[in-house]
Design a protein around this motif. Structure first.
Motif, short mmCIF file in Angstrom:
data_model
loop_
_atom_site.label_atom_id
_atom_site.label_comp_id
_atom_site.label_asym_id
_atom_site.label_seq_id
_atom_site.Cartn_x
_atom_site.Cartn_y
_atom_site.Cartn_z
N UNK A 226 50.30 40.87 35.71
CA UNK A 226 50.54 40.37 37.18
C UNK A 226 49.57 40.12 38.31
N UNK A 227 48.15 40.11 37.78
CA UNK A 227 47.21 39.71 38.62
C UNK A 227 46.96 38.27 38.88
N UNK A 228 46.26 37.93 39.80
CA UNK A 228 45.96 36.60 40.29
C UNK A 228 45.49 35.79 39.11
N UNK A 229 45.84 34.63 38.89
CA UNK A 229 45.52 33.69 37.60
C UNK A 229 44.21 33.55 37.49
N UNK A 230 43.72 33.71 36.28
CA UNK A 230 42.17 33.49 36.05
C UNK A 230 41.28 34.67 36.79
N UNK A 231 41.94 35.68 37.17
CA UNK A 231 40.90 36.68 37.68
C UNK A 231 40.30 37.53 36.57
N UNK A 232 41.12 37.73 35.51
CA UNK A 232 40.46 38.59 34.47
C UNK A 232 39.27 38.36 33.68
N UNK A 233 39.50 36.86 33.33
CA UNK A 233 38.18 36.31 32.75
C UNK A 233 36.94 36.40 33.57
N UNK A 234 37.22 36.45 34.87
CA UNK A 234 35.87 36.29 35.73
C UNK A 234 35.61 37.62 35.82
N UNK A 235 36.23 38.68 35.85
CA UNK A 235 36.10 40.06 35.92
C UNK A 235 35.43 40.62 34.74
N UNK A 236 35.91 40.14 33.48
CA UNK A 236 35.41 40.59 32.23
C UNK A 236 33.95 39.95 32.38
N UNK A 237 33.78 38.71 32.56
CA UNK A 237 32.54 37.86 32.75
C UNK A 237 31.28 38.94 33.59
N UNK A 238 31.79 39.09 34.74
CA UNK A 238 30.74 39.93 35.46
C UNK A 238 30.55 40.98 34.97
N UNK A 239 31.47 41.89 34.35
CA UNK A 239 30.94 43.23 33.98
C UNK A 239 30.12 43.04 32.52
N UNK A 240 30.26 41.92 31.82
CA UNK A 240 29.40 41.64 30.77
C UNK A 240 28.17 41.35 31.15
N UNK A 241 27.94 40.50 32.00
CA UNK A 241 26.58 39.93 32.46
C UNK A 241 25.76 41.10 33.32
N UNK A 242 26.39 41.92 33.90
CA UNK A 242 25.82 42.89 34.73
C UNK A 242 26.74 44.35 34.68
#
Length: 394
Positions: A332-348
């Motif tokens: 139910x989140x904003x479309x495309x938000x989770x891939x960005x979120x996962x990428x942020x957590x993985x990189x930093x």
């Protein structure tokens, strides 16, 4: 970024500008006495909601001067300015576009040059909106202002929860406007005030409050300017003592709401302050942290940099829509938000993760991506005021 003082002063200025615009409109229509009454009545009833809604620097507060200015300019035949004011309201909050309804009504009542007036109004509305779209990217502008979260603007899943909030906030606003409602109701029974544009403004604003079916208290602020002008118009055909009664009742209501704001406990703020102190004690100034919750002020109070652009769980789970469970989750989140979120957590990866869900529907156990991330790199270290702290293991 060390003080909220400038923002609060700006909110005070916005309320004063709204009062002045309403006073100017009332003065033009009904005379000096009505102008003074409208300005004073607005300032008295502007706090008439839960203090967290009406006494904070919310985006509706900054929208209101534009809506009041739009009607004032249209009342004077200043069509380009009216269009610009509508655009300002709409760019501050989408539902500020409701001010276009009374503007168009006044334009329709204009005795001559309607085509030219309509063109000037359209240009006034379109230029700032198009400029904003071009500056931010048309597709992104459309996404983040209209199409970005269809799950937010739905009624299904939390009907009783949402309806209870709507009724409660309507009753609170009625208490805050106790000095305005009696003259409006009385005049409805005995006479016509010729204020069709004001009624249209109120109806359009009520539609804006309904839009999305969430009924947060600060949404109701949009109703106050047209209510003030309707009450001011009604008081012009009632005995003078009615104005005195309206002012005294509004002043008493204002005092009660101010006392509420000053004396009521703030459990959410107290919790956030305890959480921020714990985050500060467990991390260094250069560490990034993730606070998984709905209180982004935790980062500011703790003086720590967020590990993600998503400062709350809202955009990622739809919880910010006020849902009580059925429509909260990754899908139910904003479309495309989770891939960005996962990428942020993985990189930093953050040095510390704070799960501040405390049993709410956005808990990590209901979110597979976040649960996997925590299980792979973090271990539970402490519980502070119900929030679970996780420290990085690798």
């Amino acid at each position: 970024d060390g003080s909220l003082g400038p923002l609060r002063l700006a909110a005070v200025a916005a309320q004063l500008l709204t009062a002045l615009a309403l006073a100017s409109t009332a003065r033009r229509r009904w005379g000096d006495r009505a102008g003074r009454a409208a300005g004073v009545l607005y300032l008295l009833v502007s706090v008439g909601l839960n203090p967290e809604d009406a006494q904070a620097a919310t985006f509706e507060v900054f929208m209101l001067p534009f809506t009041a200015a739009a009607v004032r300019c249209a009342d004077r035949g200043q069509w380009t300015r009216a269009g610009l004011a509508v655009a300002g309201a709409c760019l501050t909050k989408q539902t500020g576009g409701a001010a276009l309804a009374p503007v168009l009504w006044l334009l329709y009542q204009h005795p001559y040059g309607r085509s030219t007036a309509l063109l000037r109004t359209v240009v006034g509305v379109a230029l700032p909106v198009v400029a904003a779209a071009l500056l931010t990217g048309p597709s992104r502008f459309l996404f983040w202002t209209v199409t970005g979260s269809s799950s937010y603007a739905t009624f299904a899943g939390s009907e009783l929860h949402v309806l209870a909030r709507g009724l409660t906030n309507a009753l609170i606003l009625a208490a805050g406007c106790a000095g305005l409602l009696p003259p409006v109701v009385r005049v409805l029974r005995i006479a016509r005030t010729g204020a069709a544009d004001l009624w249209l403004w109120l109806i359009a604003s009520a539609g804006a409050v309904l839009l999305g079916f969430h009924f947060f208290g600060h949404y109701y602020l949009q109703l106050i300017p047209p209510l003030v002008l309707l009450a001011t118009g009604a008081l012009q055909i009632l005995p003078p003592y009615r104005l005195t009664s309206a002012l005294l009742t509004s002043a008493a209501a204002c005092a009660l709401f101010l006392l509420w704001g000053l004396l009521a406990p703030r459990p959410d703020l107290a919790h956030t302050e305890r959480l921020a102190a714990a985050v500060q004690a467990r991390t260094g100034t250069a560490d990034r942290v993730l606070v998984w919750g709905i209180h982004p002020e935790t980062y500011w109070l703790a003086g720590r940099v967020p590990a993600s652009r998503y400062l709350t769980a809202g955009l990622l789970t739809n919880y910010s829509g006020g849902r009580d469970g059925p429509q909260v989750g990754e899908k139910y989140g904003v479309a495309g938000a989770w891939p960005v979120f996962r990428g942020e957590l993985a990189s930093r990866p953050p040095a510390l993760v704070v799960d501040d869900s405390r049993g709410l529907p956005f808990a990590p156990d209901r979110l597979p991506s976040l649960r996997r991330f925590l299980d792979s790199r973090y271990q539970r270290a402490a519980v502070v005021d119900g929030a679970v702290f996780y420290v990085r293991t690798r």
